[in-house]
Motif scaffolding. Structure first.
Motif, PDB file in Angstrom:
ATOM      1  N   THR A 104       0.796  -1.235   0.000  1.00 50.12           N
ATOM      2  CA  THR A 104       0.000   0.000   0.000  1.00 50.12           C
ATOM      3  C   THR A 104       0.825   1.279   0.000  1.00 50.12           C
ATOM      4  O   THR A 104       0.314   2.345  -0.344  1.00 50.12           O
ATOM      5  CB  THR A 104      -0.931   0.027   1.226  1.00 50.12           C
ATOM      6  N   GLY A 105       2.089   1.190   0.437  1.00 51.22           N
ATOM      7  CA  GLY A 105       2.891   2.409   0.589  1.00 51.22           C
ATOM      8  C   GLY A 105       2.530   3.189   1.832  1.00 51.22           C
ATOM      9  O   GLY A 105       2.976   4.326   2.015  1.00 51.22           O
ATOM     10  N   LEU A 106       1.729   2.590   2.722  1.00 51.60           N
ATOM     11  CA  LEU A 106       1.290   3.248   3.952  1.00 51.60           C
ATOM     12  C   LEU A 106       2.015   2.647   5.145  1.00 51.60           C
ATOM     13  O   LEU A 106       2.447   1.494   5.114  1.00 51.60           O
ATOM     14  CB  LEU A 106      -0.219   3.068   4.136  1.00 51.60           C
ATOM     15  N   LYS A 107       2.132   3.424   6.221  1.00 51.35           N
ATOM     16  CA  LYS A 107       2.760   2.937   7.448  1.00 51.35           C
ATOM     17  C   LYS A 107       1.744   2.293   8.380  1.00 51.35           C
ATOM     18  O   LYS A 107       2.077   1.426   9.178  1.00 51.35           O
ATOM     19  CB  LYS A 107       3.464   4.095   8.167  1.00 51.35           C
ATOM     20  N   ASP A 108       0.505   2.768   8.322  1.00 50.05           N
ATOM     21  CA  ASP A 108      -0.567   2.160   9.121  1.00 50.05           C
ATOM     22  C   ASP A 108      -1.906   2.620   8.561  1.00 50.05           C
ATOM     23  O   ASP A 108      -1.949   3.244   7.490  1.00 50.05           O
ATOM     24  CB  ASP A 108      -0.442   2.507  10.605  1.00 50.05           C
ATOM     25  N   ALA A 109      -2.979   2.343   9.295  1.00 47.68           N
ATOM     26  CA  ALA A 109      -4.327   2.547   8.761  1.00 47.68           C
ATOM     27  C   ALA A 109      -4.851   3.968   8.920  1.00 47.68           C
ATOM     28  O   ALA A 109      -6.028   4.216   8.654  1.00 47.68           O
ATOM     29  CB  ALA A 109      -5.293   1.573   9.430  1.00 47.68           C
ATOM     30  N   VAL A 110      -4.030   4.904   9.342  1.00 49.75           N
ATOM     31  CA  VAL A 110      -4.464   6.295   9.425  1.00 49.75           C
ATOM     32  C   VAL A 110      -3.294   7.220   9.101  1.00 49.75           C
ATOM     33  O   VAL A 110      -2.134   6.892   9.384  1.00 49.75           O
ATOM     34  CB  VAL A 110      -5.031   6.631  10.829  1.00 49.75           C
ATOM     35  N   ARG A 111      -3.603   8.328   8.444  1.00 49.74           N
ATOM     36  CA  ARG A 111      -2.627   9.398   8.226  1.00 49.74           C
ATOM     37  C   ARG A 111      -3.202  10.684   8.802  1.00 49.74           C
ATOM     38  O   ARG A 111      -4.407  10.918   8.731  1.00 49.74           O
ATOM     39  CB  ARG A 111      -2.344   9.589   6.734  1.00 49.74           C
ATOM     40  N   THR A 112      -2.341  11.492   9.377  1.00 49.86           N
ATOM     41  CA  THR A 112      -2.777  12.754   9.976  1.00 49.86           C
ATOM     42  C   THR A 112      -1.965  13.899   9.378  1.00 49.86           C
ATOM     43  O   THR A 112      -0.786  13.740   9.066  1.00 49.86           O
ATOM     44  CB  THR A 112      -2.594  12.725  11.506  1.00 49.86           C
ATOM     45  N   ALA A 113      -2.616  15.038   9.207  1.00 53.87           N
ATOM     46  CA  ALA A 113      -1.955  16.182   8.574  1.00 53.87           C
ATOM     47  C   ALA A 113      -2.681  17.466   8.934  1.00 53.87           C
ATOM     48  O   ALA A 113      -3.826  17.446   9.409  1.00 53.87           O
ATOM     49  CB  ALA A 113      -1.932  16.003   7.057  1.00 53.87           C
ATOM     50  N   TYR A 114      -1.992  18.593   8.709  1.00 52.57           N
ATOM     51  CA  TYR A 114      -2.655  19.887   8.879  1.00 52.57           C
ATOM     52  C   TYR A 114      -2.275  20.782   7.709  1.00 52.57           C
ATOM     53  O   TYR A 114      -1.239  20.622   7.071  1.00 52.57           O
ATOM     54  CB  TYR A 114      -2.285  20.537  10.215  1.00 52.57           C
ATOM     55  N   GLY A 115      -3.173  21.712   7.427  1.00 51.61           N
ATOM     56  CA  GLY A 115      -2.976  22.645   6.324  1.00 51.61           C
ATOM     57  C   GLY A 115      -4.158  23.585   6.251  1.00 51.61           C
ATOM     58  O   GLY A 115      -4.875  23.785   7.244  1.00 51.61           O
ATOM     59  N   LYS A 116      -4.383  24.137   5.072  1.00 50.50           N
ATOM     60  CA  LYS A 116      -5.485  25.080   4.892  1.00 50.50           C
ATOM     61  C   LYS A 116      -6.552  24.495   3.978  1.00 50.50           C
ATOM     62  O   LYS A 116      -6.246  23.840   2.984  1.00 50.50           O
ATOM     63  CB  LYS A 116      -4.968  26.393   4.314  1.00 50.50           C
ATOM     64  N   MET A 117      -7.801  24.755   4.338  1.00 48.48           N
ATOM     65  CA  MET A 117      -8.945  24.344   3.541  1.00 48.48           C
ATOM     66  C   MET A 117      -9.751  25.595   3.220  1.00 48.48           C
ATOM     67  O   MET A 117     -10.395  26.177   4.100  1.00 48.48           O
ATOM     68  CB  MET A 117      -9.804  23.334   4.307  1.00 48.48           C
ATOM     69  N   ASN A 118      -9.663  26.024   1.968  1.00 47.76           N
ATOM     70  CA  ASN A 118     -10.260  27.309   1.577  1.00 47.76           C
ATOM     71  C   ASN A 118      -9.780  28.436   2.486  1.00 47.76           C
ATOM     72  O   ASN A 118     -10.555  29.299   2.911  1.00 47.76           O
ATOM     73  CB  ASN A 118     -11.788  27.226   1.572  1.00 47.76           C
ATOM     74  N   GLY A 119      -8.492  28.388   2.821  1.00 47.31           N
ATOM     75  CA  GLY A 119      -7.888  29.434   3.643  1.00 47.31           C
ATOM     76  C   GLY A 119      -8.036  29.231   5.135  1.00 47.31           C
ATOM     77  O   GLY A 119      -7.417  29.950   5.930  1.00 47.31           O
ATOM     78  N   GLN A 120      -8.834  28.253   5.555  1.00 46.81           N
ATOM     79  CA  GLN A 120      -9.077  27.982   6.977  1.00 46.81           C
ATOM     80  C   GLN A 120      -8.144  26.883   7.467  1.00 46.81           C
ATOM     81  O   GLN A 120      -8.086  25.801   6.880  1.00 46.81           O
ATOM     82  CB  GLN A 120     -10.535  27.551   7.175  1.00 46.81           C
ATOM     83  N   ASN A 121      -7.370  27.154   8.530  1.00 50.36           N
ATOM     84  CA  ASN A 121      -6.493  26.128   9.094  1.00 50.36           C
ATOM     85  C   ASN A 121      -7.306  24.967   9.648  1.00 50.36           C
ATOM     86  O   ASN A 121      -8.336  25.178  10.295  1.00 50.36           O
ATOM     87  CB  ASN A 121      -5.626  26.727  10.211  1.00 50.36           C
ATOM     88  N   ILE A 122      -6.833  23.754   9.409  1.00 54.41           N
ATOM     89  CA  ILE A 122      -7.560  22.582   9.896  1.00 54.41           C
ATOM     90  C   ILE A 122      -6.581  21.412  10.065  1.00 54.41           C
ATOM     91  O   ILE A 122      -5.584  21.304   9.355  1.00 54.41           O
ATOM     92  CB  ILE A 122      -8.695  22.195   8.913  1.00 54.41           C
ATOM     93  N   THR A 123      -6.864  20.562  11.056  1.00 59.16           N
ATOM     94  CA  THR A 123      -6.110  19.331  11.284  1.00 59.16           C
ATOM     95  C   THR A 123      -7.014  18.159  10.925  1.00 59.16           C
ATOM     96  O   THR A 123      -8.156  18.090  11.388  1.00 59.16           O
ATOM     97  CB  THR A 123      -5.660  19.212  12.755  1.00 59.16           C
ATOM     98  N   ILE A 124      -6.512  17.240  10.096  1.00 57.99           N
ATOM     99  CA  ILE A 124      -7.333  16.139   9.591  1.00 57.99           C
ATOM    100  C   ILE A 124      -6.639  14.798   9.849  1.00 57.99           C
ATOM    101  O   ILE A 124      -5.442  14.662   9.613  1.00 57.99           O
ATOM    102  CB  ILE A 124      -7.605  16.283   8.082  1.00 57.99           C
ATOM    103  N   ALA A 125      -7.415  13.827  10.330  1.00 56.76           N
ATOM    104  CA  ALA A 125      -6.966  12.436  10.425  1.00 56.76           C
ATOM    105  C   ALA A 125      -7.844  11.621   9.491  1.00 56.76           C
ATOM    106  O   ALA A 125      -9.071  11.711   9.555  1.00 56.76           O
ATOM    107  CB  ALA A 125      -7.086  11.919  11.857  1.00 56.76           C
ATOM    108  N   CYS A 126      -7.224  10.831   8.623  1.00 56.30           N
ATOM    109  CA  CYS A 126      -7.983  10.068   7.633  1.00 56.30           C
ATOM    110  C   CYS A 126      -7.536   8.611   7.626  1.00 56.30           C
ATOM    111  O   CYS A 126      -6.345   8.312   7.511  1.00 56.30           O
ATOM    112  CB  CYS A 126      -7.811  10.668   6.241  1.00 56.30           C
ATOM    113  N   MET A 127      -8.488   7.703   7.715  1.00 55.42           N
ATOM    114  CA  MET A 127      -8.184   6.277   7.746  1.00 55.42           C
ATOM    115  C   MET A 127      -8.105   5.706   6.334  1.00 55.42           C
ATOM    116  O   MET A 127      -8.723   6.225   5.402  1.00 55.42           O
ATOM    117  CB  MET A 127      -9.245   5.531   8.559  1.00 55.42           C
ATOM    118  N   ASP A 128      -7.329   4.633   6.196  1.00 57.23           N
ATOM    119  CA  ASP A 128      -7.167   3.940   4.915  1.00 57.23           C
ATOM    120  C   ASP A 128      -7.604   2.500   5.068  1.00 57.23           C
ATOM    121  O   ASP A 128      -6.978   1.719   5.800  1.00 57.23           O
ATOM    122  CB  ASP A 128      -5.701   3.995   4.463  1.00 57.23           C
TER     123      ASP A 128
END
Length: 300
Positions: A104-128
């Protein structure tokens, strides 16, 4: 003579000269059976252009959809599972992890990241789901907990995108402890009065549903997503009765009050932006902050 009648017999085309359609050029919708090009399917954010069936996607696709220009900073990207129980089924647990990482190229079943969404800062955790069925192990719980801590430290809203078959049996009790761990972290996030948006995608089941997936300030889902604790087959066999139509679908769960709304993937980013604009306090620039007025007495 019909045009399709073979005149000469024994014609053989060498393998290297055979022209075959490469794999992955076409997509067939499992719902309406419509066939479209894979390029068009991806352009439509992996939803069917005919019936709007939402195909399963992973963190790579969700991050590309939500983060502006697909720019983000990943958190704890190299965190990997240990083997606390020396678990062996058809193969030792470390070998299963290594094989899944390679596939899969993944380290585990979730990845977490932060950035901007339409200019709004947000932290996101997404499962695979591709990583051992999106099962919840120690790394999943730890990465989600650290992502929540990051949201608290940076005063940003937190979003969880769930897609899981439940607890990871190879870690037994260590896996189940992640339910309490992540729930406790979300309680701290609530105390900070930071919004938590939980997006439930297909499928969201087991211990994930029983913990952080259903604890959002806003619980939302994609159309047609399977949402439940035990699967429909297990429930049917346990109670010995037929289940209601569309049982455990996002639409069924919404109708029974466990979701706030269902959102199409193509409208997800703007819908989330509008939601956060309503609930996140806007900081007033220092130059525009109102000055404290001095008390004055009116001459009599």
């Amino acid at each position: 003579m019909p045009w399709f009648k073979r005149v000469e017999k024994g014609i053989h085309t060498p393998t290297e000269e055979k022209k075959e359609t490469p794999d992955g050029l076409w997509y067939k919708c499992p719902e309406c059976k419509a066939v479209i090009s894979m390029a068009e399917h991806r352009k439509n954010l992996n939803t069917c252009v005919k019936c709007d069936y939402h195909d399963r996607i992973g963190s790579e696709e969700y991050f590309a959809i939500l983060f502006d220009d697909n720019k983000f900073t990943e958190l704890d990207g190299n965190l990997t599972s240990g083997d606390p129980l020396n678990f062996v089924d058809s193969k030792p647990y470390p070998q299963r992890i290594a094989a899944t990482e390679k596939k899969t190229g993944l380290k585990d079943a979730v990845r977490t990241a932060y950035g901007k969404m339409n200019g709004q800062n947000i932290t996101i955790a997404c499962m695979d789901f591709a990583f051992i069925g999106g099962s919840m192990g120690s790394v999943v719980g730890e990465k989600i907990s650290r992502a929540i801590d990051h949201a608290r430290e940076t005063r940003t809203p937190f979003m969880m995108i769930s897609k899981s078959g439940g607890a990871r049996m190879m870690e037994a009790g260590f896996s189940l402890m992640q339910m309490a761990k992540t729930s406790a972290k979300l309680a701290l996030l609530s105390e900070e009065r930071l919004p938590y948006i939980s997006l439930l995608t297909d499928p969201t089941t087991g211990g994930v549903t029983a913990s952080y997936a259903m604890l959002g300030d806003f619980n939302i889902a994609e159309p047609g997503a399977l949402i439940g604790f035990a699967g429909p087959r297990v429930i049917r066999e346990t109670i010995g009765k037929d289940l209601p139509k569309d049982f455990q679908s996002a639409e069924f769960v919404l109708e029974h009050g466990f979701l706030d709304f269902i959102v199409d993937r193509k409208a997800l980013k703007q819908k989330l932006t509008d939601l956060l604009e309503m609930v996140m306090p806007k900081e007033t620039p220092k130059s525009e902050k109102p000055k404290k007025l001095r008390a004055t007495s009116k001459a009599s």
